[in-house]
Design a protein around this motif. Structure first.
Motif, mmCIF file in Angstrom:
data_model
loop_
_atom_site.group_PDB
_atom_site.id
_atom_site.type_symbol
_atom_site.label_atom_id
_atom_site.label_comp_id
_atom_site.label_asym_id
_atom_site.label_seq_id
_atom_site.Cartn_x
_atom_site.Cartn_y
_atom_site.Cartn_z
ATOM 1 N N PHE A 243 0.820 -1.217 0.000
ATOM 2 C CA PHE A 243 0.000 0.000 0.000
ATOM 3 C C PHE A 243 0.856 1.270 0.000
ATOM 4 C CE2 PHE A 243 -2.254 -3.318 2.413
ATOM 5 C CZ PHE A 243 -3.431 -3.410 1.685
ATOM 6 N N ALA A 244 2.176 1.116 0.090
ATOM 7 C CA ALA A 244 3.051 2.258 0.341
ATOM 8 C C ALA A 244 3.057 3.263 -0.803
ATOM 9 C CB ALA A 244 4.467 1.781 0.638
ATOM 10 N N ALA A 245 3.196 2.808 -2.024
ATOM 11 C CA ALA A 245 3.342 3.733 -3.142
ATOM 12 C C ALA A 245 2.149 4.684 -3.236
ATOM 13 C CB ALA A 245 3.523 2.961 -4.442
ATOM 14 N N LYS A 246 0.960 4.155 -3.105
ATOM 15 C CA LYS A 246 -0.245 4.973 -3.205
ATOM 16 C C LYS A 246 -0.310 5.992 -2.072
ATOM 17 C CE LYS A 246 -5.313 4.558 -3.354
ATOM 18 N NZ LYS A 246 -5.624 5.278 -2.100
ATOM 19 N N LEU A 247 -0.055 5.545 -0.829
ATOM 20 C CA LEU A 247 -0.143 6.451 0.315
ATOM 21 C C LEU A 247 0.931 7.535 0.262
ATOM 22 C CD1 LEU A 247 -0.946 3.931 3.190
ATOM 23 C CD2 LEU A 247 -2.447 5.735 2.308
ATOM 24 N N ALA A 249 2.421 8.708 -2.428
ATOM 25 C CA ALA A 249 2.086 9.636 -3.508
ATOM 26 C C ALA A 249 1.048 10.657 -3.059
ATOM 27 C CB ALA A 249 1.583 8.858 -4.720
ATOM 28 N N GLU A 250 0.131 10.229 -2.190
ATOM 29 C CA GLU A 250 -0.936 11.113 -1.717
ATOM 30 C C GLU A 250 -0.500 12.002 -0.555
ATOM 31 O OE1 GLU A 250 -4.622 8.002 -2.722
ATOM 32 O OE2 GLU A 250 -3.944 8.326 -0.666
ATOM 33 N N GLN A 251 0.371 11.464 0.333
ATOM 34 C CA GLN A 251 0.636 12.137 1.604
ATOM 35 C C GLN A 251 2.103 12.501 1.828
ATOM 36 O OE1 GLN A 251 -0.970 9.600 4.703
ATOM 37 N NE2 GLN A 251 -2.831 9.203 3.549
ATOM 38 N N GLY A 252 2.984 11.967 1.014
ATOM 39 C CA GLY A 252 4.407 12.158 1.236
ATOM 40 C C GLY A 252 4.955 11.164 2.247
ATOM 41 N N GLU A 253 6.263 11.122 2.356
ATOM 42 C CA GLU A 253 6.913 10.228 3.307
ATOM 43 C C GLU A 253 6.665 10.700 4.742
ATOM 44 O OE1 GLU A 253 8.553 7.454 2.945
ATOM 45 O OE2 GLU A 253 9.279 7.339 0.866
ATOM 46 N N LEU A 254 6.803 9.788 5.681
ATOM 47 C CA LEU A 254 6.707 10.148 7.093
ATOM 48 C C LEU A 254 7.758 11.199 7.427
ATOM 49 C CD1 LEU A 254 5.127 9.004 9.711
ATOM 50 C CD2 LEU A 254 7.352 8.018 10.264
ATOM 51 N N ASP A 255 7.353 12.240 8.123
ATOM 52 C CA ASP A 255 8.249 13.337 8.467
ATOM 53 C C ASP A 255 8.225 13.532 9.981
ATOM 54 O OD1 ASP A 255 9.693 15.642 8.782
ATOM 55 O OD2 ASP A 255 8.361 16.914 7.593
ATOM 56 N N THR A 256 9.267 13.061 10.651
ATOM 57 C CA THR A 256 9.280 13.118 12.114
ATOM 58 C C THR A 256 9.535 14.527 12.646
ATOM 59 O OG1 THR A 256 11.619 12.458 12.125
ATOM 60 C CG2 THR A 256 9.976 10.717 12.378
ATOM 61 N N ASN A 257 9.728 15.502 11.761
ATOM 62 C CA ASN A 257 9.780 16.900 12.200
ATOM 63 C C ASN A 257 8.386 17.478 12.388
ATOM 64 O OD1 ASN A 257 12.662 17.303 12.225
ATOM 65 N ND2 ASN A 257 12.592 17.229 9.984
ATOM 66 N N ARG A 258 7.389 16.789 11.873
ATOM 67 C CA ARG A 258 6.010 17.221 12.085
ATOM 68 C C ARG A 258 5.542 16.776 13.467
ATOM 69 N NH1 ARG A 258 2.239 15.454 7.110
ATOM 70 N NH2 ARG A 258 0.832 15.507 8.914
ATOM 71 N N PRO A 259 4.884 17.627 14.226
ATOM 72 C CA PRO A 259 4.456 17.243 15.580
ATOM 73 C C PRO A 259 3.567 16.004 15.606
ATOM 74 C CG PRO A 259 4.275 19.609 15.294
ATOM 75 C CD PRO A 259 4.607 19.048 13.934
ATOM 76 N N ASP A 260 2.729 15.809 14.570
ATOM 77 C CA ASP A 260 1.823 14.670 14.577
ATOM 78 C C ASP A 260 2.483 13.393 14.078
ATOM 79 O OD1 ASP A 260 2.041 15.565 11.965
ATOM 80 O OD2 ASP A 260 -0.018 15.011 11.450
ATOM 81 N N GLN A 261 3.780 13.468 13.717
ATOM 82 C CA GLN A 261 4.496 12.273 13.276
ATOM 83 C C GLN A 261 5.805 12.075 14.043
ATOM 84 O OE1 GLN A 261 4.912 12.427 8.980
ATOM 85 N NE2 GLN A 261 2.701 12.335 8.648
ATOM 86 N N ALA A 262 6.004 12.861 15.084
ATOM 87 C CA ALA A 262 7.267 12.817 15.825
ATOM 88 C C ALA A 262 7.298 11.746 16.908
ATOM 89 C CB ALA A 262 7.547 14.183 16.460
ATOM 90 N N HIS A 263 6.125 11.224 17.274
ATOM 91 C CA HIS A 263 6.038 10.244 18.357
ATOM 92 C C HIS A 263 5.283 9.011 17.872
ATOM 93 C CE1 HIS A 263 6.493 14.178 20.344
ATOM 94 N NE2 HIS A 263 7.194 13.521 21.239
#
Length: 277
Positions: A243-247, A249-263
Motif C-alpha cells: 500500500f506504500a506507493a499509493k499512500l 504519492a498522496e501524503q508524502g513520506e513520514l516526516d518526524t519533524n512534524r508534531p503529529d508524526q514525531a512520536h
C-alpha cells in the motif's frame, strides 16, 4: 485457513469475546472460528444474527460473571478505543477491565488476551532510521486518557498474574484495518488476518504469565520488536508495503519533524480523535 493445534486450551474452546460489535471484534467474529474457537460474543450493543451474543455492560457485574462462566479464555476487546473524557474512560476502560478480571478470578478463567494499545507508549519518540526496533520493555508514556487506561490494563494484568495466577497476553495493537489509511500506519499496521494469527497464538501458547507483545504485521517499515509475539508462536504473513506507493504519492513520506508524526502515538499526541458517544 488451517489452524495450528491448540496447546493452552482444550480441543473445544469457548472464548468470551468482549467488544464483539466493535471494529476489531467484528473482524474476529469471522476470522477466529476457523481456528477452532466457539465464540461467545459480548457487547453493550445488540448483535442481530448472533444467537449466543450477550448484550450487557462491563459494569453489570452479575451479567458479566454469567458471561464469563464456563469460558476457557477471554479475548478482551471492549471499551472506548479513542480519546474521551476521563470520566468516560474511567468507567468503560478502567473500571470495566477491573470487573472483567474479577469475574475471571471468581469463575476460574485462567487466560485473558487483553487489547492494549501502542498509545500506552504514545509519547515515545519515533525511532530514527537505522536504530533498533522499539522493545516491549519501553516505559509507559501514554499520549491520552485512552492510552493511560491501557497502561492500567497492562499493570492490572501483571497484578492478577502475580496475585491470582491469571495469565494474560497484553497486545499493543497498532492499526488493525483491512488496509492502512496513512503513512504512519505503514509501520504499525496489523492486518485482520495477522490479528487472528496473533490472538490465536496468545490464546494457545503455554506458560505466558503476563506477556506484553506488539500487534503489527511483518511490515517492511515496521518499528516495533515483534520477537515477544514470535516467541508465543505468532508468524505474521502480511506487509503494508503493497500500500506504500499509493499512500506516499498522496501524503508524502513520514516526516518526524512534524508534531503529529514525531512520536509513536502519531496524531493522538497532538489532536487525538474523540470518541463520538
Amino acid at each position: 485457513m488451517a489452524a495450528a493445534p491448540s496447546q493452552g486450551l482444550p480441543a473445544e474452546k469457548t472464548v468470551l469475546l468482549t467488544g464483539a460489535a466493535g471494529g476489531v471484534g467484528t473482524l474476529m467474529r469471522a476470522l477466529l472460528p476457523p481456528y477452532g474457537y466457539r465464540l461467545r460474543p459480548f457487547d453493550v450493543v445488540p448483535l442481530p444474527g448472533e444467537p449466543d451474543a450477550i448484550t450487557a455492560d462491563l459494569n453489570d457485574r452479575e451479567a458479566l460473571r454469567e458471561a464469563v462462566r464456563g469460558a476457557d479464555a477471554i479475548l478482551h476487546l471492549a471499551g472506548i478505543s479513542l480519546e474521551s473524557t476521563f470520566e468516560k474512560i474511567l468507567r468503560a476502560n478502567i473500571e470495566g477491565t477491573y470487573h472483567l478480571y474479577e469475574a475471571a478470578r471468581e469463575e476460574g478463567v485462567r487466560r485473558i488476551v487483553f487489547a492494549s494499545s501502542n498509545h500506552a507508549i504514545g509519547y515515545t519518540p519515533w525511532p530514527a532510521a537505522g536504530t533498533p526496533r522499539v522493545p516491549v520493555a519501553t516505559p509507559h508514556r501514554p499520549d491520552t486518557f485512552y492510552g493511560l487506561s491501557k497502561c492500567f490494563g497492562e499493570d492490572l494484568a501483571q497484578l492478577y498474574w502475580d496475585k491470582h495466577g491469571i495469565e494474560t497476553v497484553s497486545v499493543r495493537i497498532g492499526s488493525c484495518f483491512p488496509e492502512p489509511g496513512n503513512v504512519r500506519m505503514l509501520s504499525v499496521w496489523l492486518s485482520p488476518a495477522d490479528a487472528a494469527r496473533l490472538f490465536h497464538a496468545a490464546l494457545t501458547a503455554e506458560e505466558v504469565g503476563h506477556t506484553i507483545v506488539y500487534g503489527s504485521s511483518a511490515n517492511t517499515r515496521g518499528v516495533w520488536d515483534l520477537s515477544a509475539g514470535e516467541a508465543l508462536g505468532y508468524t505474521p504473513l502480511d506487509d503494508s508495503e503493497s500500500f506504500a506507493a499509493k499512500l506516499i504519492a498522496e501524503q508524502g513520506e513520514l516526516d518526524t519533524n512534524r508534531p503529529d508524526q514525531a512520536h509513536l502515538g502519531g496524531a493522538f499526541v497532538t489532536d487525538p480523535p474523540i470518541w463520538p458517544y
